[in-house]
Design an enzyme around this catalytic site. Sequence first.
Site, PDB file in Angstrom:
ATOM      1  N   GLU A  43      55.813  45.415  43.434  1.00 42.59           N
ATOM      2  CA  GLU A  43      55.616  43.654  43.470  1.00 42.59           C
ATOM      3  C   GLU A  43      57.203  43.188  42.743  1.00 42.59           C
ATOM      4  OE1 GLU A  43      52.443  41.862  41.286  1.00 42.59           O
ATOM      5  OE2 GLU A  43      53.102  39.979  41.992  1.00 42.59           O
ATOM      6  N   CYS A 249      50.212  39.382  42.897  1.00 46.17           N
ATOM      7  CA  CYS A 249      49.856  38.092  42.953  1.00 46.17           C
ATOM      8  C   CYS A 249      51.107  37.188  43.527  1.00 46.17           C
ATOM      9  CB  CYS A 249      49.849  37.309  41.477  1.00 46.17           C
ATOM     10  SG  CYS A 249      48.611  37.905  40.482  1.00 46.17           S
ATOM     11  N   ASN A 380      45.128  39.517  48.048  1.00 44.56           N
ATOM     12  CA  ASN A 380      45.076  40.224  46.835  1.00 44.56           C
ATOM     13  C   ASN A 380      44.074  39.494  45.711  1.00 44.56           C
ATOM     14  OD1 ASN A 380      46.627  41.858  44.896  1.00 44.56           O
ATOM     15  ND2 ASN A 380      47.192  40.010  44.117  1.00 44.56           N
ATOM     16  N   GLU A 381      43.487  40.192  45.320  1.00 45.86           N
ATOM     17  CA  GLU A 381      42.722  39.743  44.033  1.00 45.86           C
ATOM     18  C   GLU A 381      42.070  38.354  44.719  1.00 45.86           C
ATOM     19  OE1 GLU A 381      44.640  39.869  40.265  1.00 45.86           O
ATOM     20  OE2 GLU A 381      44.033  42.175  40.124  1.00 45.86           O
TER      21      GLU A 381
END
Length: 667
Positions: A43, A249, A380-381
């Site tokens: 990331e 994120c 994602n999440e």
Amino acid sequence: MKKIYLIALCLFGINTFAQKKIVVDVPNKVSEIQPTMWGVFFEDINMGADGGIYAELIKNRSFEFAKPLMGWNIEYPAEAKKEVLVKLRHEGEILVQNRMDKTSANPRYLTVTVNNTQKGELGLSNEGFKGMGFKSGLRYDFSVLARVITGSVKMHVELLNAKKEIIGSTLVTPNSKEWSKIESSFNALASEPKGTFRIWFEGTGVVDLDMISLFPSDTWKGRKGGMRADMIQLLADMKPGFVRFPGGCIVEGFDLNNRYQWKKTLGPIEERQLIMNRWNIEFTHRPAPDYFQTFGLGFFEYFQLCDDIGAAPLPILNCGMACQFNSAEVVPLDQLQPYIDDALDLIEFANGDVSTKWGKTRADMGHPAPFNLTMMGIGNENWGPQYIERLKIFTKAIKAKYPTMKIVNSSGIDPESRIFQHLNTELRAMNADIIDEHYYNKPEWFLKNASRYDSYDRNGSKVFAGEYAAQSVQTVSPNNKNTWQCAMSEAAFMTGLERNAAVVEMASYAPLFAHADGWQWTPDLIWVDNLRSYGTPNYYVQKLYSNNKGTHVLPITESGSTIAGKDSLYAAAAWDKNANEVIIKVVNVSGKAQNHELSLAGVKKLDPKAKAFVMQKDNLEEVNTFENATNVSPAEQDITVDVKKKIINLSLPAKSFIVYRVKVLDK
Ligand code: AHR
């Protein structure tokens, strides 16, 4: 006296644990271990991409940051007064122009006006990403997009050391009335970890400038405008089974406008529109106002990296929801189609024939062969009913067109939460291919959870342990360290992942990279500064697992039970069909050494010579540093196998993680 000493040693000394008889049942291949088992999570956090693996040294090269001159300084003679700067900045000698063209990815550029100006009277300097690292004797490639409006303007390009002395220079003179790229390469004459860059303007005339760029020539595979080789080498050395990208994120973004959009990361770099990196504003205690995603590294480059290092690509796409810790925006269901198109088009981009639209884009960028995409993440999440309803629409569309494409599904942020229970139940009812579990927890959690997957359904959805790291203090604490205790607890936990390879098909530590002067999140697997990089103890644990993966799980038991914490011992065993070797991983987290006998059952002939790779530290707080980069790292040892009894003696020091490799000569 000797006798008393021995008794004392047995009671209080090296081995207060009764000797165990541990058995590996070699012929019993319980399940396959997927080639993807151990991978990496990438990331752009902690200056992972811009200022990290992306080797560009100029910060804000296209003047598109929120403040157009962030990272830049206007230079003028030291003896000149402040009014001079005011004049230069506000009366137009250095002018930020904006094309005001909504279709342009790069609307801003600079106009420089000089009038009988001498070298040293007007210039621009760039501070780089926490300074710039220069290496003595290395070639640096300077480039700029320029357009002459009138006259003639010379540009004296200089590398400066921390004392502002010149340690490399070149001269370019723009001469085209149309925008054109000017390039000049020159060597640094000295090394400098905290350098800067400067251009002095000379002459009389007006020139427009954009995309002012400087790259070292020693990039990964020598690619111009490429990646930092030392950082990529550390990844390649892990032989990762997959690379998950681009996060994290940043996939979700602060809001939907700020989400990662892969199509905007392709093509010529000057046409890739930058956006604010959501880590710019995430933590008030670690502000990063100059953190943007320039997308000099985009999806093509990430796929190419996977190709280079033999890792399966695992892109994660936005599911129509922004980060639920931030704006929590969702796109209305009747406007989800562009997001779904992004997923379908990505598959065509990665795998499509060159006659297709996106396959052709890939080929035009230099890779006609497919990238062999077999899996992709949606979200994602993300969590809640909003996630499930969007995910169902994505899944239907992807499977209709690409039935074999595996989809990685989010299970939220905490595998012990109500949110997780809800999602896990829903996803399993949907027959989800792969469920992504994330755990950032204290080392004790990792020890307690070494059996987490022993009871998971073998025939249900597979698990991707997509982000995990033991936190020495607590999640997102800036005081977290990459200690041996954290790494050792992860090693113990990972025995449970490997033992359950029938369920867990992929795992990756997170985050991957951090710049020592520019991080937001700690702990991280690999730390870098402008010239150096080192792997943490956690890195060496990951590398040992990945380099000693094996192809099949073997049962390893003590009195018929798995070894998952009793007497502080954790173990897993694997068969490597390519090397004909049994691989045994043992972690002793206790403060006492332990000696046990391990028998390799069911084999006829063993090689008497075997290997052990030992990580051990008495002090659980030990870490690696730039100065002592391999302080906590494996030591290779030769060990002898009792070939008659088919036994090896496990000599396990206190607080150790050991990988054994024993060759089978005849089964
Ligand atoms: O790894 C850092 C962050 O942790 C990731 O971006 C996110 O997915 C998780 O919350």
